[in-house]
Scaffold this active site. Structure first.
Site, PDB file in Angstrom:
ATOM      1  CB  CYS A  22     -30.695 -23.493  33.236  1.00 13.05           C
ATOM      2  SG  CYS A  22     -30.705 -25.002  32.610  1.00 13.05           S
ATOM      3  CG  ASP A  23     -30.057 -17.654  35.516  1.00 12.97           C
ATOM      4  OD1 ASP A  23     -30.576 -17.653  36.780  1.00 12.97           O
ATOM      5  OD2 ASP A  23     -29.136 -16.919  35.331  1.00 12.97           O
TER       6      ASP A  23
END
Length: 185
Positions: A22-23
């Site tokens: 997610c990042d």
């Protein structure tokens, strides 16, 4: 970048419960003493339930690396990590962040690369790569065209049109094999 692709492949396909980072961005990749890349900072990572291909979140990742569906609708999937990986791959070889001041209005890192293909790659490629390669421009252009094409495939607008990380890893290994063969190593 092969190390990062392999790590994502493991997270996405290595068990029955996929992990979505997610990042993904360069700041979340660390190099160990042997220069092996390690993916770090799983603070907003998501575990997908068995059989689940996407989920929603209100936690936002870093601007510039977000997949369109993540930024606009909060939809998280392994294909969002693939998108982030594609952006990171472009950044590594151009030395331009997706948030660079030059990217305004309709010009983005993706469009800049896409518009350079196949005849103007020299204009976007990090000039330090030429110094390290001893000026073998034709070798670089052939392989960089393949790498940028792969990065653009990772960054398709539609998640369904993006590659999976197993395919990305296999493609990068193939390109690496061709590069090493071209350089006589």
């Amino acid at each position: 970048m092969i190390d990062v692709a392999s790590a994502l492949e493991y997270l996405h396909h290595g068990s029955s419960i996929p992990v979505v980072h997610c990042d993904l961005k360069p700041a979340n990749v660390l190099l160990d003493e042997n220069m092996v890349a390690r993916v770090s900072d799983f603070g907003i990572a998501k575990l997908m339930d068995e059989g689940q291909s996407k989920t929603h979140t209100q936690t936002l990742a870093t601007i510039g690396y977000l997949a369109p569906e993540y930024g606009s609708k909060g939809i998280v999937s392994i294909k969002g990590d693939v998108y982030s990986y594609g952006i990171m791959l472009m950044e590594i070889f151009t030395r331009r962040k997706p948030t660079d001041d030059m990217f305004v209005a309709e010009l983005s890192l993706k469009t800049w690369i896409r518009d350079s293909m196949p005849n103007s790659i020299m204009e976007v490629l990090d000039s330090n790569l030429f110094q390290e390669n001893g000026g073998k421009t034709n070798d670089i252009l052939t392989h960089m065209s393949s790498i940028f094409g792969l990065a653009l495939n990772c960054c398709e607008y539609s998640p369904e049109a993006r590659l999976n990380m197993a395919n990305v890893t296999a493609s990068l290994i193939k390109i690496k094999t061709l590069v090493l063969g071209a350089n006589g190593v």
